[in-house]
Design a protein around this motif. Structure first.
Motif, short mmCIF file in Angstrom:
data_model
loop_
_atom_site.label_atom_id
_atom_site.label_comp_id
_atom_site.label_asym_id
_atom_site.label_seq_id
_atom_site.Cartn_x
_atom_site.Cartn_y
_atom_site.Cartn_z
N ARG A 33 0.85 -1.18 0.00
CA ARG A 33 0.00 0.00 0.00
C ARG A 33 0.90 1.24 0.00
O ARG A 33 2.05 1.18 0.43
CB ARG A 33 -0.89 0.01 1.24
CG ARG A 33 -1.87 -1.14 1.33
CD ARG A 33 -2.71 -1.01 2.59
NE ARG A 33 -3.52 0.20 2.57
CZ ARG A 33 -4.15 0.70 3.63
NH1 ARG A 33 -4.03 0.09 4.81
NH2 ARG A 33 -4.88 1.79 3.54
N GLU A 74 -5.64 7.47 0.43
CA GLU A 74 -7.05 7.14 0.29
C GLU A 74 -7.48 7.37 -1.16
O GLU A 74 -6.87 8.16 -1.89
CB GLU A 74 -7.89 7.99 1.24
CG GLU A 74 -7.62 7.68 2.71
CD GLU A 74 -8.57 8.40 3.64
OE1 GLU A 74 -9.40 9.21 3.15
OE2 GLU A 74 -8.50 8.16 4.86
N PRO A 75 -8.52 6.66 -1.62
CA PRO A 75 -8.93 6.75 -3.03
C PRO A 75 -9.19 8.18 -3.51
O PRO A 75 -8.96 8.48 -4.68
CB PRO A 75 -10.22 5.91 -3.07
CG PRO A 75 -10.05 4.92 -1.96
CD PRO A 75 -9.31 5.66 -0.87
N ALA A 76 -9.66 9.05 -2.63
CA ALA A 76 -9.98 10.42 -3.04
C ALA A 76 -8.75 11.31 -3.16
O ALA A 76 -8.85 12.44 -3.68
CB ALA A 76 -10.97 11.05 -2.06
N ASP A 77 -7.59 10.85 -2.69
CA ASP A 77 -6.37 11.67 -2.76
C ASP A 77 -5.85 11.71 -4.19
O ASP A 77 -5.56 10.65 -4.77
CB ASP A 77 -5.29 11.10 -1.84
CG ASP A 77 -5.66 11.16 -0.37
OD1 ASP A 77 -6.50 12.01 -0.01
OD2 ASP A 77 -5.10 10.36 0.41
N THR A 83 -2.16 13.46 0.07
CA THR A 83 -2.27 12.55 1.22
C THR A 83 -1.57 13.13 2.44
O THR A 83 -2.12 13.15 3.55
CB THR A 83 -1.67 11.18 0.87
OG1 THR A 83 -2.39 10.59 -0.20
CG2 THR A 83 -1.69 10.25 2.07
#
Length: 215
Positions: A33, A74-77, A83
């Protein structure tokens, strides 16, 4: 010499791999990740200083450790700087519009948590008061002068009970408490001191055990 206290750091970020030796870190064994931390540099009377956080003592992961603000992507970053800034806002109430992003260090693999961690470097253009925005996660916020981190008496080789080592930093806070920094955060601080031209000769043979409360 540049009149900008961060001038050498900015220059070094054009080729940061020259100062960051990732070969000592084992590769992450499976698809990692991504995570980002913010190395936020402000200016004070004593010169540049950097923001560090002290994690809450009752956290399941890395309780009591000193680190740079940050966390998982996170997916929205939209990118890694986003981030790092988002996490800093959540952890220390940083106003993200006060920060100029200068660059990034190469990602560092952290096998124990299966992350690749990228340090995002920021210039704090309009400093303001910081606080532990989420006391359940952050116990304290420290703004540490670079001259303190670079001082030879601050430096050591930190020794984990299992035998592995990392750069280490030991210094006192304004409240009189002693702070011990080791592991990934110390590795990144060591690289930043080198990139910024702040590193001083220090005794690598000075080996100190990592305190139990910082494990």
């Amino acid at each position: 010499m540049s009149a900008d206290p961060l001038g050498l750091l900015v220059e070094g970020l054009t080729d940061p791999g020259a100062a960051v030796d990732n070969t000592r870190w084992r590769s992450v064994p499976r698809q990692p990740r991504k995570a980002a931390v913010l190395a936020l540099f402000g200016l004070a009377d004593r010169g540049p200083q950097i923001v560090l956080t002290e994690r809450a003592a009752d956290l399941r992961s890395h309780p009591g450790q000193v680190s740079l603000p940050g966390g998982a992507v996170e997916p929205a970053d939209p990118d890694l700087p986003a981030t790092a800034l988002r996490e800093a806002a959540e952890e220390v109430a940083l106003r993200t519009d006060t920060v100029q992003i200068l660059g990034e260090l190469p990602p560092v693999p952290v096998p124990v948590s299966h992350f690749n961690v990228t340090a995002v470097i920021g210039r704090w253009q309009n400093p303001h008061a910081l606080r532990a925005a989420d006391p359940a996660e952050v116990a304290a916020v420290h703004q540490v002068p670079i001259e303190v981190l670079a001082a030879p008496q601050t430096r050591c080789t930190a020794v984990h009970p299992r035998g592995f080592t990392s750069p280490g930093f030991v210094f006192g806070t304004d409240s009189g408490r002693e702070v011990f920094v080791w592991g990934l955060t110390a590795f990144l601080l060591d690289a930043l001191l080198r990139l910024g031209g702040w590193e001083q000769p220090w005794q690598v043979e000075r080996r100190l055990p990592v305190p139990k409360e910082r494990l």
